[in-house]
Design a protein around this motif. Structure first.
Motif, mmCIF file in Angstrom:
data_model
loop_
_atom_site.group_PDB
_atom_site.id
_atom_site.type_symbol
_atom_site.label_atom_id
_atom_site.label_comp_id
_atom_site.label_asym_id
_atom_site.label_seq_id
_atom_site.Cartn_x
_atom_site.Cartn_y
_atom_site.Cartn_z
ATOM 1 N N SER A 60 -16.736 12.068 -9.417
ATOM 2 C CA SER A 60 -15.925 13.269 -9.608
ATOM 3 C C SER A 60 -14.657 13.284 -8.756
ATOM 4 C CB SER A 60 -16.759 14.512 -9.287
ATOM 5 O OG SER A 60 -17.248 14.443 -7.967
ATOM 6 N N VAL A 61 -14.584 12.400 -7.742
ATOM 7 C CA VAL A 61 -13.413 12.419 -6.861
ATOM 8 C C VAL A 61 -12.631 11.106 -6.873
ATOM 9 C CG1 VAL A 61 -14.590 14.063 -5.351
ATOM 10 C CG2 VAL A 61 -14.583 11.619 -4.762
ATOM 11 N N LYS A 62 -13.127 10.112 -7.590
ATOM 12 C CA LYS A 62 -12.443 8.818 -7.634
ATOM 13 C C LYS A 62 -11.012 8.975 -8.128
ATOM 14 C CE LYS A 62 -16.370 5.701 -8.235
ATOM 15 N NZ LYS A 62 -17.113 4.821 -9.181
ATOM 16 N N GLY A 63 -10.106 8.333 -7.422
ATOM 17 C CA GLY A 63 -8.706 8.406 -7.800
ATOM 18 C C GLY A 63 -7.981 9.609 -7.230
ATOM 19 N N ARG A 64 -8.734 10.560 -6.676
ATOM 20 C CA ARG A 64 -8.123 11.764 -6.115
ATOM 21 C C ARG A 64 -8.328 11.870 -4.606
ATOM 22 N NH1 ARG A 64 -9.899 16.648 -7.476
ATOM 23 N NH2 ARG A 64 -12.060 15.984 -7.863
ATOM 24 N N PHE A 65 -9.472 11.424 -4.128
ATOM 25 C CA PHE A 65 -9.806 11.520 -2.707
ATOM 26 C C PHE A 65 -9.752 10.134 -2.075
ATOM 27 C CE2 PHE A 65 -12.697 15.555 -2.825
ATOM 28 C CZ PHE A 65 -11.701 16.231 -3.510
ATOM 29 N N THR A 66 -9.382 10.110 -0.788
ATOM 30 C CA THR A 66 -9.367 8.867 -0.022
ATOM 31 C C THR A 66 -10.009 9.118 1.326
ATOM 32 O OG1 THR A 66 -7.313 8.163 -1.095
ATOM 33 C CG2 THR A 66 -7.947 7.033 0.940
ATOM 34 N N ILE A 67 -10.939 8.244 1.691
ATOM 35 C CA ILE A 67 -11.568 8.341 3.012
ATOM 36 C C ILE A 67 -10.888 7.339 3.934
ATOM 37 C CG2 ILE A 67 -13.402 6.680 2.437
ATOM 38 C CD1 ILE A 67 -15.295 8.448 4.136
ATOM 39 N N SER A 68 -10.608 7.791 5.156
ATOM 40 C CA SER A 68 -9.852 6.958 6.085
ATOM 41 C C SER A 68 -10.451 7.073 7.483
ATOM 42 C CB SER A 68 -8.387 7.415 6.106
ATOM 43 O OG SER A 68 -7.648 6.695 7.058
ATOM 44 N N ARG A 69 -10.705 5.944 8.097
ATOM 45 C CA ARG A 69 -11.311 5.911 9.445
ATOM 46 C C ARG A 69 -10.337 5.337 10.447
ATOM 47 N NH1 ARG A 69 -14.795 7.362 13.333
ATOM 48 N NH2 ARG A 69 -16.540 5.961 13.782
ATOM 49 N N ASP A 70 -10.157 6.045 11.550
ATOM 50 C CA ASP A 70 -9.338 5.560 12.661
ATOM 51 C C ASP A 70 -10.259 5.436 13.871
ATOM 52 O OD1 ASP A 70 -7.619 5.185 14.831
ATOM 53 O OD2 ASP A 70 -6.022 6.366 13.898
ATOM 54 N N THR A 71 -10.731 4.231 14.116
ATOM 55 C CA THR A 71 -11.692 4.043 15.202
ATOM 56 C C THR A 71 -11.051 4.230 16.573
ATOM 57 O OG1 THR A 71 -11.293 1.669 15.035
ATOM 58 C CG2 THR A 71 -13.202 2.552 13.868
#
Length: 122
Positions: A60-71
Motif C-alpha cells: 500500500s505504500v510502495k513508491g510513495r514511502f521511503t525508509i532511511s537510516r542514519d546510523t
C-alpha cells in the motif's frame, strides 16, 4: 538500547508529504515503521535490515514511502509522499533485537516507541 522515540506526525492534506523520525540508539537486527488505525491490527509499513541492505515495504505504500537510516545520528526516518486519507494512523517505530526470518511483523518486534499520529484530511 530499546528506547525508540518518534516525532514528526501531524496534519496534512491529501497529496502532501510528511517526514517521520525515530530516535533509535543501539544496534538492532531490523528496525522499521508500523501503523495502526483504531479497530484494526497494527501493520508493518516499512522495515530495513542494515547489515543485509534489505528493505520491506507494504504494497500500500510502495513508491510513495521511503525508509532511511542514519546510523551516525541514530535516526530512522520515514519519508511519506503522495499521502492518502487511508494513510491516517498512529505510526510506531519498532525494532527487533536478534536475527529472525520474520523481521517486519508486529509480533516479531522487541521494542516499540509510543507512536506519533498522522492525519490526512481534505
Amino acid at each position: 538500547q530499546g528506547q525508540l522515540v518518534e516525532s514528526g506526525g501531524g496534519l496534512v492534506q491529501p497529496g502532501g508529504s510528511l517526514r517521520l523520525s525515530c530516535e533509535a540508539s543501539g544496534l538492532y537486527y531490523s528496525i522499521g515503521w508500523f501503523r495502526q488505525v483504531p479497530g484494526k491490527e497494527r501493520e508493518g509499513v516499512a522495515c530495513r535490515i542494515d547489515s543485509e541492505y534489505a528493505t520491506y515495504y507494504a504494497d500500500s505504500v510502495k513508491g510513495r514511502f521511503t525508509i532511511s537510516r542514519d546510523t551516525a545520528k541514530n535516526t530512522l526516518d520515514l519519508i511519506m509522499n503522495s499521502l492518502k486519507p487511508e494513510d491516517t494512523a498512529v505510526y510506531y517505530c519498532a525494532a527487533k533485537q536478534t536475527y529472525g526470518t520474520r523481521w517486519c511483523e508486529t509480533d516479531a518486534m522487541d521494542y516499540w516507541g509510543l507512536g506519533t499520529a498522522v492525519t490526512i484530511f481534505s
